[in-house]
Design an enzyme around this catalytic site. Structure first.
Site, PDB file in Angstrom:
ATOM      1  NE  ARG A 215      81.017  82.891  24.754  1.00  0.00           N
ATOM      2  CZ  ARG A 215      81.239  81.757  24.175  1.00  0.00           C
ATOM      3  NH1 ARG A 215      80.301  80.637  24.384  1.00  0.00           N
ATOM      4  NH2 ARG A 215      82.314  81.240  23.606  1.00  0.00           N
TER       5      ARG A 215
ATOM      6  CB  VAL B 117      86.807  86.377  24.444  1.00  0.00           C
ATOM      7  CG1 VAL B 117      88.150  87.180  24.809  1.00  0.00           C
ATOM      8  CG2 VAL B 117      86.458  85.563  25.601  1.00  0.00           C
TER       9      VAL B 117
ATOM     10  CE  LYS C 152      85.339  62.911   4.835  1.00  0.00           C
ATOM     11  NZ  LYS C 152      85.600  61.944   4.335  1.00  0.00           N
TER      12      LYS C 152
HETATM   13  C1  MV4 Z   1      85.609  69.601  14.303  1.00  0.00           C
HETATM   14  C2  MV4 Z   1      86.925  69.406  13.699  1.00  0.00           C
HETATM   15  C3  MV4 Z   1      86.928  68.850  12.449  1.00  0.00           C
HETATM   16  N1  MV4 Z   1      86.142  68.380  11.882  1.00  0.00           N
HETATM   17  N2  MV4 Z   1      84.636  68.944  13.669  1.00  0.00           N
HETATM   18  C4  MV4 Z   1      86.725  71.903  18.281  1.00  0.00           C
HETATM   19  C5  MV4 Z   1      86.050  72.444  19.216  1.00  0.00           C
HETATM   20  C6  MV4 Z   1      84.672  72.428  18.791  1.00  0.00           C
HETATM   21  N3  MV4 Z   1      83.983  73.749  18.947  1.00  0.00           N
HETATM   22  C7  MV4 Z   1      84.778  71.819  17.414  1.00  0.00           C
HETATM   23  N4  MV4 Z   1      86.227  71.650  17.241  1.00  0.00           N
HETATM   24  C8  MV4 Z   1      86.215  70.656  15.984  1.00  0.00           C
HETATM   25  N5  MV4 Z   1      85.435  70.274  15.308  1.00  0.00           N
HETATM   26  C9  MV4 Z   1      84.883  68.485  12.457  1.00  0.00           C
HETATM   27  N6  MV4 Z   1      84.017  67.744  11.841  1.00  0.00           N
HETATM   28  C10 MV4 Z   1      87.886  70.040  14.358  1.00  0.00           C
HETATM   29  C11 MV4 Z   1      87.636  70.906  15.682  1.00  0.00           C
HETATM   30  C12 MV4 Z   1      89.070  71.440  16.159  1.00  0.00           C
HETATM   31  C13 MV4 Z   1      88.777  72.976  16.215  1.00  0.00           C
HETATM   32  C14 MV4 Z   1      87.719  73.861  15.772  1.00  0.00           C
HETATM   33  C15 MV4 Z   1      87.965  75.032  15.807  1.00  0.00           C
HETATM   34  C16 MV4 Z   1      89.035  75.744  16.508  1.00  0.00           C
HETATM   35  C17 MV4 Z   1      90.132  75.040  17.056  1.00  0.00           C
HETATM   36  C18 MV4 Z   1      90.119  73.528  16.966  1.00  0.00           C
HETATM   37  C19 MV4 Z   1      91.223  72.673  17.174  1.00  0.00           C
HETATM   38  C20 MV4 Z   1      91.103  71.574  17.264  1.00  0.00           C
HETATM   39  C21 MV4 Z   1      89.864  70.941  16.748  1.00  0.00           C
END
Ligand code: MV4
Length: 448
Positions: free
Chosen positions: A291, A294, A201
């Site tokens: 890990r 930062v 989702k």
């Molecule tokens: C998501 C999300 C919205 N919904 N998963 C981006 C990096 C990866 N670690 C997971 N990410 C995301 N997963 C769901 N189900 C939005 C992101 C996301 C995001 C997450 C954390 C920090 C910055 C972000 C920037 C864009 C999208």
């Protein structure tokens, strides 16, 4: 305890690990590329070994050269820092196969968490709350459609081998699912050589909150609270805080208890960070990093602990000398990641730093390998300094950060210092009410 540790990294994190070793009476070996011969991490280490030419794949990722350096210098253990080989299970195995200790989790846990589907599977079994989605890898477009109908659009298709935002595609409604499925698989295949994808989702306005944990080899697992890393742009974090402006002590304790009990069951050890999305008062696990991160200093400031020393003690087989109830959180900490980039366009800006002046005073910490006259090489990550402040409350921490940013001088190259000043001056940032999308809009509005 170890007599000598090889630090398989560069820049501020190599220095950070060196400082922990020095205070513990452990000698250090720096490794460096030819581009880093005059780097601060090389200057401060007790010994140094050149491991190859500037490109990281030939030096900081050169496993054979790093293991040779460890062998010829008689190191007992290897600290990988972050990035480079820090989450490479094969490297951890080879370190151990050479009779050295890897200062980090077991290769099996690194491998498990590197596979985002396996990581979610593990967390599901451990009752850690997850984003709703496919139970595992998607076998077909039809399966993707069926699950998306069930959990309701919008949905996100993610690469199993991904993380850090690579290989992700949103489908806002049924008309977009085929394209998202195809593009995500193609990108996953070309980026990671593995086209396995899963579906979640899509949360449209979450915060990014992560939990720091430590586990020893004797079954003890503790957490050090959360960091709020919502201020990021293109998956590069800019500012991190501990604690999160939106979390209560009760939320922290409930999540921490769930996570530490779970990790104890799977026998996890050393440092780890669980990433969650937080929206409408709910946590949803997305990934786990195996890990040191930062942004670990903000946790160190509020918890009053040295996470690197703890990693080293754990790798040497020592038990944690405390339990969860001994861990207290004090005040608020903020970190600004200062990079050698244009503060508006983010174009890289390597080159000679004519003048470097670090801020100081009560509650100010600077983790940086900069010095006046240093030339920032163009080959590596653009992070040049982490400015960390600690104060009794979030408003006082912001005031302290504004003061410290004003004192800091990095002349000769462009840096993101002016952007950090603008963020700290902003009323919305000060309110604490923002999501992961806030910074992109803030940057766009500054570009006019
Ligand atoms: C998501 C999300 C919205 N919904 N998963 C981006 C990096 C990866 N670690 C997971 N990410 C995301 N997963 C769901 N189900 C939005 C992101 C996301 C995001 C997450 C954390 C920090 C910055 C972000 C920037 C864009 C999208």
């Amino acid at each position: 305890m170890f007599g000598k540790v090889l630090i398989a990294n560069r820049g501020e994190i190599a220095l950070r690990v060196h400082r922990a070793c020095q205070e513990m009476g452990i000698r250090t070996v720096a490794v460096h590329s030819t581009a880093d011969a005059t780097a601060m991490h090389v200057r401060l280490a007790d010994e140094s070994v050149c491991i190859g030419p500037p490109p990281a794949r030939d030096s900081y990722l050169n496993v054979a050269a790093i293991l040779s350096a460890a062998t010829i210098t008689g190191a007992d253990a290897v600290h990988p820092g972050y990035g480079f080989l820090s989450e490479n299970a094969r490297f951890a195995e080879m370190v151990e196969a050479h009779g050295l200790k890897f200062i980090g989790p077991s290769p099996d846990h690194i491998r498990m968490m590197g596979d985002k589907i396996a990581a979610k599977d593990a967390m599901r079994r451990l009752d850690v709350p997850l984003v709703p989605g496919s139970p595992g890898a998607l076998d077909s477009l039809d399966e993707a459609r069926a699950i998306a109908e069930q959990i309701m659009y919008p949905v996100l298709i993610k690469a199993a081998a991904g993380g850090g935002g690579r290989g992700m595609k949103v489908a806002r409604d049924a008309s977009e699912i085929e394209e998202a499925w195809r593009v995500a698989r193609t990108e996953a295949k070309s980026a990671f050589g593995d086209d396995s994808v899963y579906l979640e989702k899509y949360l449209d306005r979450p915060r990014h909150i992560e939990l720091q944990v430590l586990a020893d080899n004797h079954g003890n697992v503790v957490h050090f609270g959360e960091r709020d890393c919502s201020l990021q742009r293109r998956h590069q974090k800019l500012v991190e805080e501990a604690g999160s402006p939106v979390l209560t002590a009760a939320d922290r304790e409930a999540l921490g208890a769930r996570v530490t009990a779970g990790l104890s069951k799977i026998g996890y050890r050393n440092a780890g960070t669980l990433e969650f999305l937080w929206q409408d008062g709910q946590f949803a696990f997305i990934e786990m990093n195996t890990r040191l991160q930062v942004e670990h200093p903000v946790t160190e400031m509020v918890a009053g602990i040295d996470l690197v020393k703890e990693q080293i003690r754990i790798a040497a087989g020592e038990p944690l000398g405390y339990t969860q109830t001994d861990i207290r959180f004090n005040g608020h900490a903020i970190e600004c990641r200062i990079t050698a980039e244009d503060p508006e366009t983010f174009a890289p800006s390597p080159g000679r730093v004519n003048t470097y002046h670090a801020p100081g005073g009560l509650g100010v910490r600077v983790d940086s390998a900069l010095y006046s006259g240093y030339t920032v090489p163009p080959h590596y990550d653009s992070l040049v300094a982490k400015l960390i402040v600690h104060a009794p409350s979030r408003p006082e921490a912001i005031a302290r950060m504004r003061r410290a940013l004003n004192e800091m001088v990095v002349a000769g190259i462009r840096t993101t210092l002016p952007l950090h000043q603008a963020v700290m001056d902003d009323a919305e940032f000060q309110s604490g009410d923002y999501t992961i999308h806030w910074l992109e809009r803030f940057v766009a509005s500054r570009q006019g």
